[in-house]
Design an enzyme around this catalytic site. Structure first.
Site: not given
Ligand code: R5P
Length: 299
Positions: A129, A190, A192, A221-223
């Site tokens: 990451h 984005k 979060r 992860s969760t999408g």
């Molecule tokens: C976050 O900075 C990562 O690069 C992924 O975008 C993130 O972990 C994706 O997580 P999720 O699928 O839960 O949104």
């Protein structure tokens, strides 16, 4: 002769042993009645004074997978090995790469240091990451980039796509893949919520009308991130959205969310101990690139 060992049941152990022409040493594992892990190298004498490649991954069951990996590293060291090169395509806890809110740990660094302190001399991982956390290991850590392989695979579904990172942090990953194929690239804005984890997008001047898009990310992860990005792109007039991601954890309803958002295909690298058999998902074999990186380290 090179020795290859690693996580029991992880297909990559065998793929790397065959690819490098190394001897594979199996690991016996059991659980004690109280739930504690026990591991033992079979044929430990073969490890003595030899370079060893330890192959593991830290998903699923991150905590136990990390402990299992550390126990195997120590078993290798206790068997008088030479240099130990760790090949760990997925590093768990990598997203907690800094203190975002006071009182938090830098979990990614804790994981990397634990691997080093237990005995890894070199660490090869895939599309971590934040490559910065590898500094906690020192100069013998290497991040293998693979986003170009997934984008290459996505191209069969798309016409002259624009490559998009779902956030600014992922831009380098997207631009690396885009440059390989001479494609245009950009990123989405984005945000979060650090407490709820909810993702939202702010519009940017970015024209995707009637265009194909390939979104490049490291982890799904969760999408939530990809589903929201896909929705925004279709709302802005995109023709088709394909996702090229490296580590497909796909927890809970992730695949359903991606389907509902209209993702056309999800191309993943096979870096985990879990694979999803689903019409949306396609896996790309990244073993040859890992083998190249190991050979570089062995020179
Ligand atoms: C976050 O900075 C990562 O690069 C992924 O975008 C993130 O972990 C994706 O997580 P999720 O699928 O839960 O949104």
């Amino acid at each position: 002769m090179l020795v290859v060992t690693g996580l029991p049941g992880y297909w990559l152990v065998n793929a790397i042993a065959s690819g490098l022409g190394g001897v594979e040493i199996p690991v016996y594992e059991k659980l004690f009645p109280d739930g504690e892990l026990y591991v033992r190298l079979l044929n430990p004498e073969k490890v003595s004074n030899r370079s060893v490649v330890l192959v593991s991954t830290l998903y699923p069951d991150q905590g136990r997978s990390l402990l299992r990996t550390l126990l195997i590293i120590d078993a290798i060291k206790q068997s008088n090995s030479g240099r130990v090169i760790g090949v760990i395509p997925y590093l768990a806890y990598s997203r907690q790469d800094k203190v975002f809110m006071p009182g938090e740990p830098i979990s990614a660094c804790v994981v990397v240091k634990a691997l080093k302190n237990t005995g890894l001399d070199a660490l090869l991982t895939v599309d971590v990451h934040s490559p910065r956390v590898l500094e906690c290991f020192g100069d013998q850590a290497c991040n293998i980039l693979v986003s170009d392989l997934m984008v290459g695979n996505a191209l069969k579904y798309l016409e002259k796509p624009i490559v998009l990172a779902p956030d600014k942090g992922a831009l380098e990953r997207a631009s690396f893949a885009a440059r390989v194929y001479g494609l245009e690239y950009d990123y989405l804005e984005k945000t979060r919520d650090r407490v709820t984890g909810a993702v939202s997008y702010t519009p940017r001047e970015l024209s995707v009308r009637d265009r194909d898009v390939v979104i490049v990310d490291d982890i799904i992860s969760t999408g939530g991130t990809i589903a929201e990005a896909t929705r925004i792109l279709y709302k802005s007039g995109a023709r088709r959205v394909v996702v090229a991601a490296t580590h497909g954890l796909l927890v809970g309803e992730a695949l359903k969310k991606l389907e509902e958002a209209g993702v056309y295909k999800l191309i993943l690298a096979d870096t985990l101990l879990v694979r999803y058999d689903h019409p949306l998902v396609e896996y790309v074999d990244i073993t040859p690139r890992i083998i190249e990186a190991i050979k570089e380290r062995l020179k």
